[in-house]
Design a protein around this motif. Structure first.
Motif, mmCIF file in Angstrom:
data_model
loop_
_atom_site.group_PDB
_atom_site.id
_atom_site.type_symbol
_atom_site.label_atom_id
_atom_site.label_comp_id
_atom_site.label_asym_id
_atom_site.label_seq_id
_atom_site.Cartn_x
_atom_site.Cartn_y
_atom_site.Cartn_z
ATOM 1 N N GLY A 73 -5.488 5.432 -42.040
ATOM 2 C CA GLY A 73 -4.215 4.788 -42.353
ATOM 3 C C GLY A 73 -4.236 3.980 -43.633
ATOM 4 O O GLY A 73 -3.516 2.994 -43.760
ATOM 5 N N TRP A 74 -5.044 4.383 -44.580
ATOM 6 C CA TRP A 74 -5.138 3.651 -45.843
ATOM 7 C C TRP A 74 -3.809 3.638 -46.583
ATOM 8 O O TRP A 74 -3.104 4.644 -46.619
ATOM 9 C CB TRP A 74 -6.170 4.298 -46.750
ATOM 10 N N ASP A 130 -1.964 12.104 -37.229
ATOM 11 C CA ASP A 130 -2.221 12.272 -35.801
ATOM 12 C C ASP A 130 -3.649 12.675 -35.477
ATOM 13 O O ASP A 130 -3.973 12.896 -34.310
ATOM 14 C CB ASP A 130 -1.256 13.316 -35.222
ATOM 15 N N ARG A 131 -4.529 12.767 -36.466
ATOM 16 C CA ARG A 131 -5.922 13.173 -36.240
ATOM 17 C C ARG A 131 -6.737 11.962 -35.787
ATOM 18 O O ARG A 131 -6.529 10.844 -36.278
ATOM 19 C CB ARG A 131 -6.545 13.748 -37.507
ATOM 20 N N PRO A 153 3.028 18.931 -41.413
ATOM 21 C CA PRO A 153 3.246 19.666 -40.166
ATOM 22 C C PRO A 153 4.340 20.737 -40.243
ATOM 23 O O PRO A 153 4.164 21.844 -39.740
ATOM 24 C CB PRO A 153 3.598 18.566 -39.161
ATOM 25 N N GLY A 154 5.442 20.482 -40.889
ATOM 26 C CA GLY A 154 6.525 21.446 -40.954
ATOM 27 C C GLY A 154 6.260 22.650 -41.845
ATOM 28 O O GLY A 154 7.020 23.610 -41.831
ATOM 29 N N ALA A 155 5.161 22.604 -42.619
ATOM 30 C CA ALA A 155 4.847 23.701 -43.549
ATOM 31 C C ALA A 155 3.608 24.481 -43.126
ATOM 32 O O ALA A 155 3.184 25.390 -43.844
ATOM 33 C CB ALA A 155 4.649 23.123 -44.949
ATOM 34 N N ALA A 181 -0.977 11.547 -45.658
ATOM 35 C CA ALA A 181 -0.630 10.756 -44.472
ATOM 36 C C ALA A 181 0.110 11.607 -43.444
ATOM 37 O O ALA A 181 -0.175 11.536 -42.246
ATOM 38 C CB ALA A 181 0.213 9.550 -44.884
ATOM 39 N N ALA A 182 1.037 12.434 -43.892
ATOM 40 C CA ALA A 182 1.775 13.291 -42.959
ATOM 41 C C ALA A 182 0.857 14.313 -42.289
ATOM 42 O O ALA A 182 0.991 14.588 -41.100
ATOM 43 C CB ALA A 182 2.909 14.006 -43.695
ATOM 44 N N ALA A 183 -0.085 14.854 -43.054
ATOM 45 C CA ALA A 183 -0.966 15.909 -42.532
ATOM 46 C C ALA A 183 -2.000 15.386 -41.550
ATOM 47 O O ALA A 183 -2.365 16.083 -40.601
ATOM 48 C CB ALA A 183 -1.666 16.619 -43.700
#
Length: 193
Positions: A77-78, A71-72, A132-134, A66-68
């Motif tokens: 959004g499951w 925004d795509r 995103p942060g990694a 979900a984090a990765a």
């Protein structure tokens, strides 16, 4: 109504357009040969370890997914339960090849932070995502290499994946890891181009 093709060519795209259909989605189909010799080992960023898919880790895989991808375009959004079921019920799903990268050392990011994941099935890398942060730290590369190494160790000679055409960074990574273009899949719907 939508039309899908597993082998999009310029001629097919022109035919669909002539019938009033517009492309709404496309993926590059890629293949890697695992029998060409020893694979380079996974090189993990400092302080990162890996966990396999299990009932205890599946929810953590979903959280990174979900984090990765949140925004795509087209992100479904499951909820975790649905995504976990869809992933684990994939034909040939392999928990041993499906991996979660975890920050194991306290270094400012916090021990236990989940950084990225790969899910895999018989002959396929299904999904790869990095929080995103990694990103750009080598997590995705290490995850894929480790998954491919496990596939090869289990006797598999080739592996396939699909990557969205609007994700050239991922496609470039896959090429560096030995994947080559083998075709294009696409979906079309009626409407203006």
């Amino acid at each position: 109504m939508s039309v899908e093709t597993e082998g999009l060519t310029p001629g097919a795209a022109a035919l669909f357009a002539s019938r009033g259909l517009r492309q709404i989605f496309a993926e590059e189909v890629m293949r890697a040969d695992l029998s060409a010799g020893p694979l380079p080992p996974a090189v993990w960023p400092a302080g990162v370890s890996v966990l396999e898919w299990s009932s205890a880790t599946a929810g953590r895989f979903h959280a990174v997914y979900a984090a990765a991808f949140r925004d795509r375009p087209g992100f479904p959004g499951w909820p975790a339960e649905q995504w976990i079921a869809e992933t684990a019920e994939e034909d040939g799903f392999r928990p041993r090849w499906s991996l979660l990268a975890v920050r194991s050392a306290a270094d400012g990011l916090g021990a236990g932070t989940d950084l990225g994941f790969v899910t895999a099935a018989e002959g396929w890398i299904d999904q790869v995502g990095v929080a995103p942060g990694a990103r750009l730290a080598g997590v995705g590369t290490a995850l894929i290499r480790e998954s491919l190494t496990r596939m090869a160790a289990d006797g598999h000679h080739d592996v396939w994946l699909n990557v969205n055409v609007d994700n050239p960074t991922a496609a470039a990574l896959y090429r560096r890891l030995g994947f080559a273009h083998r075709g294009r899949r696409a979906r079309f719907r009626p409407g203006p181009a």
